[in-house]
Structure formats: C-alpha cells, structure tokens
Design an enzyme around this catalytic site. Structure first.
Site, PDB file in Angstrom:
ATOM      1  N   GLU A 231      -2.257 -16.315   4.804  1.00 33.82           N
ATOM      2  CA  GLU A 231      -2.288 -14.861   4.959  1.00 33.82           C
ATOM      3  C   GLU A 231      -3.732 -14.403   4.761  1.00 33.82           C
ATOM      4  O   GLU A 231      -4.363 -14.734   3.751  1.00 33.82           O
ATOM      5  CB  GLU A 231      -1.362 -14.216   3.933  1.00 33.82           C
ATOM      6  CG  GLU A 231      -1.270 -12.714   4.039  1.00 33.82           C
ATOM      7  CD  GLU A 231      -0.198 -12.131   3.137  1.00 33.82           C
ATOM      8  OE1 GLU A 231      -0.345 -10.968   2.729  1.00 33.82           O
ATOM      9  OE2 GLU A 231       0.797 -12.836   2.844  1.00 33.82           O
TER      10      GLU A 231
ATOM     11  N   LYS B 256       1.832  -9.213   7.473  1.00 39.44           N
ATOM     12  CA  LYS B 256       1.165 -10.509   7.259  1.00 39.44           C
ATOM     13  C   LYS B 256       2.054 -11.495   6.506  1.00 39.44           C
ATOM     14  O   LYS B 256       2.177 -12.658   6.899  1.00 39.44           O
ATOM     15  CB  LYS B 256      -0.133 -10.301   6.454  1.00 39.44           C
ATOM     16  CG  LYS B 256      -1.197  -9.507   7.163  1.00 39.44           C
ATOM     17  CD  LYS B 256      -2.476  -9.450   6.346  1.00 39.44           C
ATOM     18  CE  LYS B 256      -2.362  -8.618   5.079  1.00 39.44           C
ATOM     19  NZ  LYS B 256      -2.179  -7.190   5.333  1.00 39.44           N
ATOM     20  N   THR B 257       2.635 -11.037   5.414  1.00 39.96           N
ATOM     21  CA  THR B 257       3.425 -11.945   4.586  1.00 39.96           C
ATOM     22  C   THR B 257       4.621 -12.486   5.347  1.00 39.96           C
ATOM     23  O   THR B 257       4.913 -13.690   5.315  1.00 39.96           O
ATOM     24  CB  THR B 257       3.883 -11.237   3.302  1.00 39.96           C
ATOM     25  OG1 THR B 257       2.738 -10.860   2.534  1.00 39.96           O
ATOM     26  CG2 THR B 257       4.775 -12.131   2.467  1.00 39.96           C
TER      27      THR B 257
END
Length: 476
Positions: free
Chosen positions: A177, A133-134
């Site tokens: 995110e 995600k990051t």
C-alpha cells in the site's frame, strides 16, 4: 512480462535485512503501517524492539513473533545497541525516544524508507490513491496467495486477524500500500503501480489539487523501466493524472473502469445483496467474476487488482477466479455481529467520498431495513475543510449520531468541532444527533435500531471499539 514467481516450496525466504534495520527500534510500533514493517523484519531475522502508547492486538501479535514492545514512550526504551529508530510522520519531534536517538547519534529512518528497502530485491506492486488502497492491496495479496505465489505484502489494515497486515513471502512479488498522505510513496520504485483515484485530502500536507497532481506524477515517474501505471478511467482526478503522465510519455499507462474509453472496460456490475458479479472487456475478451464484498467501488477495486496482476504477467482467467477468494478486510464494511435482528458493521470511511460509497453499498444490501450511522470525524484539518461534504454524505443514512473529532496526531483548531458536520447534515435534511461521549453515542444509536436495521460504526479513529458496546446494548 512473465510472472516467474518462485515456487514457495523450494524458494528461499528473502534474507535481505539492511544493516541499519538489523536491530531497529520502532516508535509507535502498533500502528497499521509500522507494525507491518516490524513484522516483516522480524520474519527476516531482525531483532525488533519498539514502543507504543497502549496495548493492542497488533502489539500482542508482534510479541508473538519475538519483538520486544514497551508501553509508553521513554528515552530508556531505546536499547544501547539499536541500529536505527524507525518513525512515521505521526511521531512528534519532542518524542523522548526520538530525542534520545538524536543525542546518541542513532540513525532515524522513516517507515517509507524502511519499506522501500524491504521491497528492493523483489518485484514491487504498489497501490496508491486517495481511497481504496487497503482493499485493493488486500485483494491482490489474497489472490496471489491463493494462486500459490506466496507474495510478500504490507497493508494498512488486517486481512482476517490482528497481525495479518503483512507477510514475508517466498515469492518474487511484493504488494504494498503506497501512502500519499505525507508524500512517502515517492520512496518506492514499483514494477507496476495502481492509482485508484486522485482527490484533495490530507490538508495539513497539501494546499491544492495542483500539489496533489504533482505528487502523484512524481510517484508515476518512480515506476521501474518497462513497468506500467494502472489508473482509473472513471474518476476526474485520475483522468487528469493519466493525461499528464501520457503527455510526458515516460511510462506505459493502462486505464480501467466503466468509461467508454477505458483500456479495460467494466461492462457490467450486477449486485447480489452484499456481493456482486462483474464483467470486464480485457484484451478483446469478456471475463466475468464474482466479488464477495458489497458495492460498485469494491467491484472496481477488484478490476484494478485484475489489471495490475495481468501486467505482472499473471493469467487473467486464473487471477479473476482467485479474486473471488477475497472476502474482505478488517474495518472495511466488516460485520461485527448481530443482536435482536440488527447487524452492526464497521466502516473505516472518513473522507466524504468513502462515506458516500460505503453508505450506498450498504443501502443496496439493506433491504427494507434502515441504515443508522455512528460517525467519528477524523482530524481537525480534514473536518475544517470537508465538514459540509461529510454532512451531506450522512444524509444518505436514515439517521446518524456524530461523535467528537478524533484528533490523532493533530492539536485542536479553534472553532472546528463536530457541530460543523451536524449543521451541514441537518441543512441537507438529515436526521442527526450529537453523541457527547463515546458511551452516549453508542447508547443513542443502539436505542434507535430495530429488527432489520443496519448500524455502521464509521471513521478512522477508535469508533471501531464501540461495536461490541452497541451489540451489548441491542441485546438488552
């Protein structure tokens, strides 16, 4: 959909600050998710205060924006005119500032609700998944910024310096995110949502894969009318999510990946040391672009970002070039330094899938050198469930040192120690040792390394702080 992004030179900054967040108090303000929201609120004109357990670079960055930050938790930290107390799921019920808020009737706002409120007037693009995600959110933030769209963004890690995990942009798009760990991503209503993968993790909150699927299905149903869900076609859990969402027929789904049935197909990923060149078939045309971070998983993250951007109305060729401006995010295979011919790299990987992906990526760029790991397990619950898989992942390294478990928000679980991982690693044929303290672990791995080797500090806890110690040990 047309992008219709506002011209940063002429568009007004987003002024929207809900009344409850005009004078917020953040408990744990230095955390990755909390500090980003606090930063955006500060940039929008809110008077931000908060507390954290210790000084950090994030805290320093927030003070630079005018936020008032107390070190240590105390009921007296809560200002008399605070309009809300913002918390994450990591804040314990007995926190004295939380108790003071209850006594005084100050509203308590979960950080996901605060982020949802900040995104409301924008065009949200939310990135979810068990892993990646990051990185993917960061790729999008950097690429959109390089195209002059000045997006707002909130990321679970810093792009290039402390405090760079969030920004209040003048453009229409807000990249966020979306965290599934505590189901907080159910609060968001994105125009475009990305799901990179779906696996069982966060065992304290999810008891089964069925609960995980149900949670991601709820997230998918939150997509705004006319929006799109972008999903991996390669990962088993993501494919199952696609099947379920398409069966309901409530939202448009577009898949990407190396699978033959992907809507946007990855035709080739050619590694070049710690970079790669990626070719995709998008809407009937081949498109090749560079990815300046190592590993197939990062190349696939870039493809997810590409597809998401095109669904927001951005030209694919321009976006592909813009993705080439992304050079990484702190703690995601970040080079910390080099001493006596040994490179020290920091990895946030803490789940076996992430550990395997990062080790394979580093192995591909290590040449003839060895790959050595200083691993810090994160959470007792995760170790209890995945110790065997963590040990098997460490077998991909030439040698490893395993530290004690970083507890984060959890209390110890009887019988759950890092020895479970060490035993599993040895059973898989790995050369692994126990670092009885952080200092001892640093000394062990530094003593093992020689010219040409790569050392990874790996884990989601404070193992990242040991990079400088290892470099100092290598220099002597």
């Amino acid at each position: 959909m047309a992008a219709d992004a506002a011209d940063p030179a002429t568009a007004p900054a987003r002024p929207t600050v809900p009344a409850a967040l005009a004078r917020p108090h953040f408990i744990g303000i230095g955390g990755a998710g909390m500090s980003g929201i606090a930063k955006i609120l500060s940039q929008r004109g809110a008077r931000v205060e908060g507390s954290d357990a210790r000084e950090s670079l994030s805290v320093t960055a927030l003070r630079g924006l005018g936020a008032k930050v107390h070190i240590g938790h105390d009921a007296a930290n809560l200002a008399a005119d605070a309009t809300s107390v913002v918390v994450s799921s990591a804040i314990r019920p007995d926190n004295p500032e939380l108790a003071a808020a209850a006594e005084r009737g100050v509203p308590v706002v979960h950080r996901s609700d605060a982020l949802a409120a900040l995104m409301e007037a924008c065009r949200p693009l939310a990135v979810a998944g068990t892993h990646g995600k990051t990185t993917t959110t960061s790729m999008l933030a950097v690429a959109l910024g390089s195209l002059g769209l000045d997006p707002s963004y909130a990321i679970g890690g810093d792009l290039d310096e402390p405090g760079s995990n969030a920004h209040n942009g003048r453009g229409e798009i807000f990249v966020a995110e979306a965290d599934e760990s505590d189901r907080s991503f159910h609060k968001y209503a994105p125009e475009v949502a990305v799901v990179l993968n779906v696996e069982l993790d966060h065992h304290a909150n999810y008891a089964s894969m069925e609960e995980i699927y149900e949670s991601f299905e709820i997230f998918a149903r939150r997509i705004r009318p006319g929006g799109t869900l972008i999903v991996s076609a390669d990962q088993e859990g993501a494919r199952e999510l696609t099947r379920r969402v398409r069966e309901r027929g409530e939202v448009k789904v577009r898949t990407y990946g190396e699978a033959a049935d992907a809507d946007v197909r990855v035709l080739d990923i050619t590694p070049h040391g710690l970079t790669s060149e990626t070719t995709v078939l998008l809407d009937g045309a081949e498109l090749t672009f560079a990815v300046f971070v190592p590993g197939r998983h990062y190349a696939n993250n870039a493809v997810a970002a590409l597809v998401a951007g095109t669904e927001m109305g951005l030209p694919a060729d321009e976006l592909a070039k813009a993705l080439g401006t992304y050079t990484g995010v702190r703690r995601r295979l970040q080079l910390m330094g080099e001493a006596n011919g040994v490179q020290v790299i920091d990895s946030y990987a803490h789940h076996p899938t992430e550990m395997t992906a990062d080790l394979e990526a580093i192995r591909g760029g290590a040449g003839d050198g060895r790959v050595l790991v200083l691993f810090q397990p994160h959470l007792f619950s995760r170790t209890q469930e995945l110790a065997t898989e963590m040990g098997e992942a460490l077998a991909l390294a030439d040698a490893s040192v395993v530290l004690d478990i970083y507890p984060a928000r959890e209390d110890p679980v009887p019988g759950v120690t890092s020895e479970l991982i060490i035993d599993a690693a040895r059973a898989a044929g790995a050369d692994v040792r126990h670092g009885e303290s952080r200092a001892a672990g640093s000394e062990l791995v530094a003593g093992m390394a020689g010219p040409g080797d790569l050392v990874l500090t790996m884990g989601a806890g404070d193992v990242t702080d040991l990079g400088p110690q290892i470099l100092a040990g290598l220099a002597h």
